[in-house]
Design a protein around this motif. Sequence first.
Motif, PDB file in Angstrom:
ATOM      1  N   GLN A 121       0.827  -1.220   0.000  1.00 65.11           N
ATOM      2  CA  GLN A 121       0.000   0.000   0.000  1.00 65.11           C
ATOM      3  C   GLN A 121       0.851   1.256   0.000  1.00 65.11           C
ATOM      4  O   GLN A 121       0.415   2.303  -0.472  1.00 65.11           O
ATOM      5  CB  GLN A 121      -0.903   0.045   1.237  1.00 65.11           C
ATOM      6  N   VAL A 122       2.075   1.155   0.550  1.00 64.64           N
ATOM      7  CA  VAL A 122       2.922   2.339   0.640  1.00 64.64           C
ATOM      8  C   VAL A 122       3.301   2.848  -0.743  1.00 64.64           C
ATOM      9  O   VAL A 122       3.347   4.046  -0.978  1.00 64.64           O
ATOM     10  CB  VAL A 122       4.181   2.028   1.491  1.00 64.64           C
TER      11      VAL A 122
ATOM     12  N   ILE B 241       3.161  -7.341  11.109  1.00 63.09           N
ATOM     13  CA  ILE B 241       3.327  -6.625   9.843  1.00 63.09           C
ATOM     14  C   ILE B 241       2.195  -6.986   8.885  1.00 63.09           C
ATOM     15  O   ILE B 241       1.574  -6.123   8.266  1.00 63.09           O
ATOM     16  CB  ILE B 241       4.707  -6.944   9.235  1.00 63.09           C
ATOM     17  N   LYS B 245      -0.819  -4.593   7.110  1.00 58.19           N
ATOM     18  CA  LYS B 245      -1.003  -4.375   5.675  1.00 58.19           C
ATOM     19  C   LYS B 245      -2.126  -5.218   5.081  1.00 58.19           C
ATOM     20  O   LYS B 245      -2.367  -5.164   3.883  1.00 58.19           O
ATOM     21  CB  LYS B 245       0.308  -4.590   4.916  1.00 58.19           C
ATOM     22  N   ALA B 286      -0.020   6.447   3.732  1.00 62.95           N
ATOM     23  CA  ALA B 286       0.912   5.344   3.474  1.00 62.95           C
ATOM     24  C   ALA B 286       2.179   5.503   4.301  1.00 62.95           C
ATOM     25  O   ALA B 286       2.727   4.527   4.815  1.00 62.95           O
ATOM     26  CB  ALA B 286       1.258   5.269   1.991  1.00 62.95           C
ATOM     27  N   LEU B 289       1.594   4.368   7.815  1.00 59.98           N
ATOM     28  CA  LEU B 289       1.622   2.903   7.850  1.00 59.98           C
ATOM     29  C   LEU B 289       3.055   2.391   7.782  1.00 59.98           C
ATOM     30  O   LEU B 289       3.464   1.507   8.542  1.00 59.98           O
ATOM     31  CB  LEU B 289       0.800   2.346   6.681  1.00 59.98           C
ATOM     32  N   PHE B 290       3.816   2.984   6.864  1.00 64.93           N
ATOM     33  CA  PHE B 290       5.214   2.590   6.671  1.00 64.93           C
ATOM     34  C   PHE B 290       6.011   2.807   7.952  1.00 64.93           C
ATOM     35  O   PHE B 290       6.786   1.938   8.380  1.00 64.93           O
ATOM     36  CB  PHE B 290       5.805   3.399   5.515  1.00 64.93           C
ATOM     37  N   VAL B 293       5.184   0.115  10.538  1.00 65.98           N
ATOM     38  CA  VAL B 293       5.771  -1.177  10.190  1.00 65.98           C
ATOM     39  C   VAL B 293       7.296  -1.137  10.351  1.00 65.98           C
ATOM     40  O   VAL B 293       7.909  -2.096  10.839  1.00 65.98           O
ATOM     41  CB  VAL B 293       5.365  -1.584   8.759  1.00 65.98           C
ATOM     42  N   THR B 297       9.598  -3.528  12.694  1.00 71.18           N
ATOM     43  CA  THR B 297      10.658  -4.354  12.119  1.00 71.18           C
ATOM     44  C   THR B 297      11.988  -4.106  12.834  1.00 71.18           C
ATOM     45  O   THR B 297      12.720  -5.044  13.165  1.00 71.18           O
ATOM     46  CB  THR B 297      10.802  -4.064  10.618  1.00 71.18           C
TER      47      THR B 297
END
Lengths: 276, 310
Positions: A121-122, B241, B245, B286, B289-290, B293, B297
Amino acid sequence: MLNKLSPWKKAGLYIVLILVCVLTLLPLVWMLSASLKLDKDVFRIPIEWIPSNPAWSNYQRIWDQVPMLRFTFNTFKITVITTIIQVFTCSFAAYGFAKCQFKGRNLLFLIYVATIAVPWQVYMLPQYSMIQQFGLVDTHASLILLHAFDAFGVFLLRQFCMGIPNELLEAARIDGLSEYGVYRKIVLPQMGPSIATLVIFTFVTNWNDFMGPMIYLNSTELKTVQLGIRMFMGQYSTEYGLIMAASVVSLIPVVIVFLIFQKQFVQGIATSGLKG
Amino acid sequence: MATKEKADRNAAASKKSSGMTLKRRQTIVGMSFITPNFIGFFVLILIPVLFTFRLCFSRWDGYNPMEFAGLENFRYIFTHKVFQDAVIKTLIFTVCSVGITTFLSLGLAVLINQKLKGIGIFRTAIFFPYVASVVAVAAVWQMLFQKDMGLINEVLRFFGVADPPGWLASTKWALTGVIIVNIWKSMGYYMIIYLAALQDVPTSLVEASMIDGANAWQRFWKVKWPLLSNATFFVVMMLTINSFKSFDLIYALTEGGPGTATTLMSNYIYNQSFVSWDYGRASAAAMVLFAIVAVITLFQFRIEKKFSND
């Protein structure tokens, strides 16, 4: 001997396992059963798990009402081309990353691995924008490009490649083989099982892909199997038997591949999982 | 076959330039192996990822000239009720999916890790939902979840639940329904990871503990469980993760609805992208979200390092 179970424990274990499997498979069994029923019978209680009067006509009608055959062909085409590109470029890159010494190799590999963790999605929108600029929106090429350079394939094959002993390659180099010769004559034959794993994963991913085709394909004649079922659900939302029949048909290739290559699946997950 | 031709060409080139230093030649040969894949990877994945960093500070609809927008997109999404809710729902979805799936997949792996006849059939059955397509799976679950006629509510009514929920059609229960399907679909995959880890536990250790008189319960928690810590971290992080997503299953089940009941962050990004065509806002969401995540990580690597040092 280890794990010697008493008959009672064994029986108990079987009962628990059977219960678990009934629960996990129930939706799929229901799907199969409903696919052979007329719409008015799909929700009838008590459930007739094996229809006494199976409506085989459902399986005939799905091919007439939407161009399912065309969709199946499209999906096969996209899947096969993507898989070929993946196997060639990934096995090549995997050898480069695993067995060639050069500056910047580790950094480059780190970038590859890092993108695996980046949710699609990114970057799906800039990616769309780029493919649009190539003029490839609403073509099969867009979907092939979308999946062919997935970093996962490189990662998977590199993990396997690392396991090939260096002495073997060294010996081949002393015998006068170039790096390309080593790759083709020594490494590639050994990579067989891991390539099989990659092929299966690529096949299943592509066959099941739903978002890619949904975003990129508009023309009916280009659509894939998954979009085909969605079309059914949109157009014939109350024809439950028909929707289930189309779903069953869409699962068949995956079931076949899965049952034949189950070992590779399990191996692939274990490798990418535990060493990753 | 293009790769092979290229390989031969490169091989010829490297022979000609034997005057080059060995290191230089190694670099060229090594790069030549990676190049075919790297070109595609660079153009189709790396550039789009980097481009997102620019888009999130821009105002763009994909056609008109791009304008610099500063933090405007972020200000918009952080004050947008739908996005706020999406973040909260994503967290709920993630916590439930991760907790329950980890627990179930470990339990299933222990069950399957027995020397019994026909155990392979059980493993296949539990793993299969993972490879089934989300579209087909969503189609059948929609019918099972039907309020008045669905199988699940029939069962609930049989057990005396007078007014069972409307599941995917109800704003209150849709998220629960989606979580159930998600767990059902993914637990087989994580079971396989646990199974591989369990089979790596040295039998000598287990046998030794048996001689010492440990019962099955003690054998698991005192001997096997500590050895599974790597697998557990991997499972938990992968699940986290993947939950952040996960998109296509939810879209296939509910399209983010009813209303915005199952609009998670990834659905929000999709809507801003391909419904509103607002590149800036989509990219800002986005980015959030990135960032989440990425933090998870990095956290994973930290913990893994710490544990492997111990």
